[in-house]
Motif scaffolding. Structure first.
Motif, PDB file in Angstrom:
ATOM      1  N   PRO A 183     -17.317 -17.362 -51.123  1.00 36.96           N
ATOM      2  CA  PRO A 183     -16.936 -17.385 -49.707  1.00 36.96           C
ATOM      3  C   PRO A 183     -15.790 -16.421 -49.453  1.00 36.96           C
ATOM      4  N   ARG A 184     -15.824 -15.771 -48.295  1.00 37.24           N
ATOM      5  CA  ARG A 184     -14.745 -14.884 -47.871  1.00 37.24           C
ATOM      6  C   ARG A 184     -14.270 -15.383 -46.521  1.00 37.24           C
ATOM      7  N   ARG A 185     -13.096 -15.942 -46.500  1.00 38.14           N
ATOM      8  CA  ARG A 185     -12.543 -16.490 -45.261  1.00 38.14           C
ATOM      9  C   ARG A 185     -11.656 -15.458 -44.570  1.00 38.14           C
ATOM     10  N   ILE A 186     -11.442 -15.671 -43.302  1.00 36.82           N
ATOM     11  CA  ILE A 186     -10.527 -14.822 -42.540  1.00 36.82           C
ATOM     12  C   ILE A 186      -9.111 -15.268 -42.870  1.00 36.82           C
ATOM     13  N   ASP A 187      -8.271 -14.316 -43.269  1.00 35.33           N
ATOM     14  CA  ASP A 187      -6.864 -14.606 -43.546  1.00 35.33           C
ATOM     15  C   ASP A 187      -6.086 -14.335 -42.262  1.00 35.33           C
ATOM     16  N   TYR A 188      -5.845 -15.383 -41.495  1.00 35.12           N
ATOM     17  CA  TYR A 188      -5.215 -15.229 -40.187  1.00 35.12           C
ATOM     18  C   TYR A 188      -3.801 -14.674 -40.291  1.00 35.12           C
ATOM     19  N   SER A 189      -3.152 -14.850 -41.428  1.00 31.38           N
ATOM     20  CA  SER A 189      -1.790 -14.328 -41.586  1.00 31.38           C
ATOM     21  C   SER A 189      -1.775 -12.801 -41.622  1.00 31.38           C
ATOM     22  N   ARG A 190      -2.921 -12.188 -41.934  1.00 28.66           N
ATOM     23  CA  ARG A 190      -3.000 -10.729 -42.001  1.00 28.66           C
ATOM     24  C   ARG A 190      -3.368 -10.103 -40.668  1.00 28.66           C
ATOM     25  N   LEU A 191      -3.715 -10.920 -39.677  1.00 27.37           N
ATOM     26  CA  LEU A 191      -4.082 -10.397 -38.362  1.00 27.37           C
ATOM     27  C   LEU A 191      -2.821 -10.132 -37.543  1.00 27.37           C
ATOM     28  N   GLY A 192      -2.803  -9.013 -36.877  1.00 31.78           N
ATOM     29  CA  GLY A 192      -1.667  -8.701 -36.017  1.00 31.78           C
ATOM     30  C   GLY A 192      -1.743  -9.493 -34.728  1.00 31.78           C
ATOM     31  N   THR A 193      -0.600  -9.751 -34.147  1.00 32.25           N
ATOM     32  CA  THR A 193      -0.590 -10.473 -32.872  1.00 32.25           C
ATOM     33  C   THR A 193      -0.425  -9.481 -31.732  1.00 32.25           C
ATOM     34  N   LEU A 194      -0.840  -9.887 -30.562  1.00 34.22           N
ATOM     35  CA  LEU A 194      -0.697  -9.060 -29.369  1.00 34.22           C
ATOM     36  C   LEU A 194       0.595  -9.368 -28.621  1.00 34.22           C
ATOM     37  N   LYS A 195       1.302 -10.379 -29.081  1.00 38.78           N
ATOM     38  CA  LYS A 195       2.505 -10.842 -28.390  1.00 38.78           C
ATOM     39  C   LYS A 195       3.497  -9.698 -28.151  1.00 38.78           C
ATOM     40  N   ASP A 196       3.691  -8.846 -29.140  1.00 39.48           N
ATOM     41  CA  ASP A 196       4.658  -7.751 -29.004  1.00 39.48           C
ATOM     42  C   ASP A 196       4.118  -6.587 -28.188  1.00 39.48           C
ATOM     43  N   LYS A 197       2.832  -6.593 -27.886  1.00 43.84           N
ATOM     44  CA  LYS A 197       2.220  -5.483 -27.159  1.00 43.84           C
ATOM     45  C   LYS A 197       2.137  -5.728 -25.651  1.00 43.84           C
ATOM     46  N   ILE A 198       2.365  -6.964 -25.222  1.00 42.36           N
ATOM     47  CA  ILE A 198       2.294  -7.307 -23.795  1.00 42.36           C
ATOM     48  C   ILE A 198       3.656  -7.053 -23.165  1.00 42.36           C
ATOM     49  N   PRO A 199       3.696  -6.273 -22.078  1.00 44.28           N
ATOM     50  CA  PRO A 199       4.982  -5.990 -21.436  1.00 44.28           C
ATOM     51  C   PRO A 199       5.643  -7.273 -20.915  1.00 44.28           C
ATOM     52  N   GLU A 200       6.959  -7.292 -20.978  1.00 45.38           N
ATOM     53  CA  GLU A 200       7.714  -8.459 -20.497  1.00 45.38           C
ATOM     54  C   GLU A 200       7.486  -8.632 -19.000  1.00 45.38           C
ATOM     55  N   GLY A 201       7.300  -9.854 -18.557  1.00 39.85           N
ATOM     56  CA  GLY A 201       7.065 -10.148 -17.156  1.00 39.85           C
ATOM     57  C   GLY A 201       5.598 -10.078 -16.753  1.00 39.85           C
ATOM     58  N   HIS A 202       4.728  -9.702 -17.673  1.00 42.54           N
ATOM     59  CA  HIS A 202       3.291  -9.639 -17.374  1.00 42.54           C
ATOM     60  C   HIS A 202       2.772 -11.059 -17.166  1.00 42.54           C
ATOM     61  N   PRO A 203       2.019 -11.309 -16.080  1.00 40.42           N
ATOM     62  CA  PRO A 203       1.539 -12.674 -15.842  1.00 40.42           C
ATOM     63  C   PRO A 203       0.537 -13.104 -16.926  1.00 40.42           C
ATOM     64  N   PRO A 204       0.473 -14.401 -17.200  1.00 42.91           N
ATOM     65  CA  PRO A 204      -0.483 -14.891 -18.201  1.00 42.91           C
ATOM     66  C   PRO A 204      -1.926 -14.650 -17.749  1.00 42.91           C
ATOM     67  N   PHE A 205      -2.809 -14.472 -18.706  1.00 48.09           N
ATOM     68  CA  PHE A 205      -4.219 -14.226 -18.418  1.00 48.09           C
ATOM     69  C   PHE A 205      -4.878 -15.535 -18.012  1.00 48.09           C
TER      70      PHE A 205
END
Length: 80
Positions: free
Chosen positions: A42-64
């Motif tokens: 089995p090959r599982r997804i290692d979620y710790s290796r996935l990048g987050t989008l949190k740092d890419k969203i501009p501050e003050g951007h409304p939630p989706f």
């Protein structure tokens, strides 16, 4: 244990086999060729290796809002 290969070359493994491998929905199965045959791993997804989008969203951007997104009309010409 015999498994049937479909016309599309697909194989369905019995639940007990996948459970014994610890395979869950969304996992992938690696097929490794060895001197005595093939090994399934089995090959599982290692979620710790996935990048987050949190740092890419501009501050003050409304939630989706998925509900608003789904209710919006779309242009049928944009479909693939």
């Amino acid at each position: 244990m015999l498994l049937k290969v479909t016309a599309k070359r697909q194989v369905t493994f019995p639940r007990r086999v996948l459970d014994s491998l610890g395979v869950r929905q969304g996992d992938r199965i690696e097929l490794i060729e060895g001197p005595d045959g093939y090994i399934l791993r089995p090959r599982r997804i290692d979620y710790s290796r996935l990048g987050t989008l949190k740092d890419k969203i501009p501050e003050g951007h409304p939630p989706f809002d998925i509900r608003k997104f789904r209710e919006r009309p779309y242009d049928p010409a944009l479909r693939d």
